[in-house]
Design a protein around this motif. Structure first.
Motif, PDB file in Angstrom:
ATOM      1  N   ARG A   1       0.822  -1.126   0.102  1.00 37.38           N
ATOM      2  CA  ARG A   1      -0.071   0.000  -0.012  1.00 37.38           C
ATOM      3  C   ARG A   1       0.919   1.286   0.158  1.00 37.38           C
ATOM      4  N   VAL A   2       1.884   1.361   0.871  1.00 40.76           N
ATOM      5  CA  VAL A   2       2.710   2.405   0.824  1.00 40.76           C
ATOM      6  C   VAL A   2       3.508   2.719  -0.293  1.00 40.76           C
ATOM      7  N   ALA A   3       3.977   1.863  -1.085  1.00 42.07           N
ATOM      8  CA  ALA A   3       4.741   1.859  -2.426  1.00 42.07           C
ATOM      9  C   ALA A   3       3.871   2.267  -3.363  1.00 42.07           C
ATOM     10  N   THR A   4       2.435   1.586  -3.475  1.00 38.63           N
ATOM     11  CA  THR A   4       1.490   1.782  -4.619  1.00 38.63           C
ATOM     12  C   THR A   4       0.955   3.071  -4.298  1.00 38.63           C
ATOM     13  N   LEU A   5       0.768   3.683  -3.146  1.00 36.76           N
ATOM     14  CA  LEU A   5       0.063   4.850  -3.113  1.00 36.76           C
ATOM     15  C   LEU A   5       0.855   5.964  -3.287  1.00 36.76           C
ATOM     16  N   THR A   6       2.065   5.803  -3.156  1.00 28.75           N
ATOM     17  CA  THR A   6       3.252   6.985  -3.087  1.00 28.75           C
ATOM     18  C   THR A   6       3.375   7.204  -4.701  1.00 28.75           C
ATOM     19  N   ALA A   7       3.376   6.055  -5.464  1.00 33.48           N
ATOM     20  CA  ALA A   7       3.533   6.364  -6.951  1.00 33.48           C
ATOM     21  C   ALA A   7       2.361   6.819  -7.933  1.00 33.48           C
ATOM     22  N   LEU A   8       1.141   6.085  -7.452  1.00 28.51           N
ATOM     23  CA  LEU A   8      -0.104   6.538  -8.068  1.00 28.51           C
ATOM     24  C   LEU A   8      -0.636   7.807  -7.508  1.00 28.51           C
ATOM     25  N   GLY A   9      -0.316   8.041  -6.222  1.00 28.40           N
ATOM     26  CA  GLY A   9      -0.981   9.254  -5.509  1.00 28.40           C
ATOM     27  C   GLY A   9      -0.506  10.538  -6.244  1.00 28.40           C
ATOM     28  N   TYR A  10       0.967  10.440  -6.499  1.00 27.51           N
ATOM     29  CA  TYR A  10       1.500  11.736  -7.193  1.00 27.51           C
ATOM     30  C   TYR A  10       0.644  11.690  -8.551  1.00 27.51           C
ATOM     31  N   PHE A  11       1.001  10.586  -9.272  1.00 29.96           N
ATOM     32  CA  PHE A  11       0.356  10.422 -10.812  1.00 29.96           C
ATOM     33  C   PHE A  11      -0.864  11.035 -10.841  1.00 29.96           C
ATOM     34  N   THR A  12      -2.006  10.499  -9.745  1.00 30.81           N
ATOM     35  CA  THR A  12      -3.227  11.054  -9.826  1.00 30.81           C
ATOM     36  C   THR A  12      -3.293  12.476  -9.470  1.00 30.81           C
ATOM     37  N   LEU A  13      -2.629  13.034  -8.564  1.00 34.65           N
ATOM     38  CA  LEU A  13      -2.439  14.541  -8.297  1.00 34.65           C
ATOM     39  C   LEU A  13      -2.100  15.511  -9.409  1.00 34.65           C
ATOM     40  N   PHE A  14      -1.012  14.821 -10.505  1.00 34.24           N
ATOM     41  CA  PHE A  14      -0.710  15.283 -11.691  1.00 34.24           C
ATOM     42  C   PHE A  14      -1.763  15.618 -12.792  1.00 34.24           C
ATOM     43  N   LEU A  15      -2.486  14.322 -12.931  1.00 38.05           N
ATOM     44  CA  LEU A  15      -3.582  14.330 -13.606  1.00 38.05           C
ATOM     45  C   LEU A  15      -4.755  15.154 -13.499  1.00 38.05           C
ATOM     46  N   ILE A  16      -4.999  15.342 -12.032  1.00 34.09           N
ATOM     47  CA  ILE A  16      -6.076  16.043 -11.578  1.00 34.09           C
ATOM     48  C   ILE A  16      -5.665  17.642 -11.743  1.00 34.09           C
ATOM     49  N   LEU A  17      -4.525  17.746 -11.640  1.00 36.19           N
ATOM     50  CA  LEU A  17      -3.922  19.457 -12.049  1.00 36.19           C
ATOM     51  C   LEU A  17      -4.081  19.736 -13.471  1.00 36.19           C
ATOM     52  N   SER A  18      -3.632  18.518 -14.198  1.00 41.24           N
ATOM     53  CA  SER A  18      -3.497  18.740 -15.761  1.00 41.24           C
ATOM     54  C   SER A  18      -5.148  18.864 -16.100  1.00 41.24           C
ATOM     55  N   ALA A  19      -6.022  18.323 -15.597  1.00 41.59           N
ATOM     56  CA  ALA A  19      -7.426  18.558 -16.019  1.00 41.59           C
ATOM     57  C   ALA A  19      -8.250  19.699 -15.510  1.00 41.59           C
ATOM     58  N   PHE A  20      -7.969  19.973 -14.359  1.00 40.37           N
ATOM     59  CA  PHE A  20      -8.673  21.011 -13.431  1.00 40.37           C
ATOM     60  C   PHE A  20      -8.096  22.367 -13.403  1.00 40.37           C
ATOM     61  N   ALA A  21      -6.615  22.334 -13.457  1.00 44.93           N
ATOM     62  CA  ALA A  21      -5.998  23.500 -13.186  1.00 44.93           C
ATOM     63  C   ALA A  21      -5.007  23.758 -14.546  1.00 44.93           C
ATOM     64  N   PRO A  22      -5.668  23.989 -15.524  1.00 46.96           N
ATOM     65  CA  PRO A  22      -4.635  24.173 -16.717  1.00 46.96           C
ATOM     66  C   PRO A  22      -3.826  25.502 -16.732  1.00 46.96           C
ATOM     67  N   SER A  23      -4.376  26.597 -15.999  1.00 48.86           N
ATOM     68  CA  SER A  23      -3.600  27.633 -15.929  1.00 48.86           C
ATOM     69  C   SER A  23      -2.450  27.525 -14.986  1.00 48.86           C
ATOM     70  N   PHE A  24      -2.621  26.724 -13.806  1.00 46.26           N
ATOM     71  CA  PHE A  24      -1.453  26.685 -13.083  1.00 46.26           C
ATOM     72  C   PHE A  24      -0.340  25.616 -13.624  1.00 46.26           C
ATOM     73  N   MET A  25      -0.867  24.755 -14.853  1.00 48.86           N
ATOM     74  CA  MET A  25       0.090  23.784 -15.344  1.00 48.86           C
ATOM     75  C   MET A  25       0.734  24.330 -16.370  1.00 48.86           C
ATOM     76  N   THR A  26       0.227  25.528 -17.229  1.00 50.07           N
ATOM     77  CA  THR A  26       0.825  26.364 -18.228  1.00 50.07           C
ATOM     78  C   THR A  26       1.753  27.280 -17.730  1.00 50.07           C
ATOM     79  N   SER A  27       1.630  27.598 -16.435  1.00 50.15           N
ATOM     80  CA  SER A  27       2.402  28.799 -15.944  1.00 50.15           C
ATOM     81  C   SER A  27       4.052  28.148 -15.786  1.00 50.15           C
ATOM     82  N   THR A  28       5.012  29.449 -15.963  1.00 45.95           N
ATOM     83  CA  THR A  28       6.327  29.057 -16.176  1.00 45.95           C
ATOM     84  C   THR A  28       6.991  29.060 -14.780  1.00 45.95           C
TER      85      THR A  28
END
Length: 144
Positions: free
Chosen positions: A62-89
């Motif tokens: 659980r620790v190993a899976t949630l570490t990798a998948l948790g970060y990837f899920t956070l990245f996907l959520i930010l990409s979908a719902f915060a495009p202005s944050f993801m495109t900022s430099t």
């Protein structure tokens, strides 16, 4: 004239064989179950050390899976719902989304390192103890 050795009645009488006591479509009586052998030790599958090993291994996964998948899920959520944050430099020409995507590789390495560390610290000592106990039990059984 030829002699036909087959009987005129195709089935033997009921008292000649126990298999003909009932009709073929009726269920047979189940055989008597053998008496169970008395066990001196508890079965290995129900041993408390195995339960501890399973829970330690489950926690490790659980620790190993949630570490990798948790970060990837956070990245996907930010990409979908915060495009202005993801495109900022962050710096000249480096967008935040690309930086977060590149950080995914070290996060995966971190998940692998956590998996190995928890294996060495929690899972391997329990597995070694169970293995030693099983070897001792096998030697005792072989000595009988």
């Amino acid at each position: 004239m030829s002699f036909d050795p087959s009987p005129s009645y195709p089935y033997p009488p009921p008292d000649s064989s126990p298999s003909y006591d009932t009709y073929p479509w009726q269920p047979q009586q189940p055989p008597e179950p053998p008496e169970p052998r008395a066990q001196r030790h508890t079965a290995l599958g129900h041993h408390s050390d195995l339960r501890v090993l399973r829970s330690a291994y489950r926690w490790q996964r659980r620790v190993a899976t949630l570490t990798a998948l948790g970060y990837f899920t956070l990245f996907l959520i930010l990409s979908a719902f915060a495009p202005s944050f993801m495109t900022s430099t962050v710096t000249d020409g480096l967008p935040t989304g690309l930086l977060l995507a590149l950080i995914q590789v070290p996060v995966t390495w971190l998940a692998i390192a956590l998996y190995e560390q928890t294996a060495r610290r929690r899972v391997d000592p329990i597995a070694d103890r169970i293995r030693r106990q099983a070897q001792l039990d096998a030697k005792r059984e072989a000595a009988r």
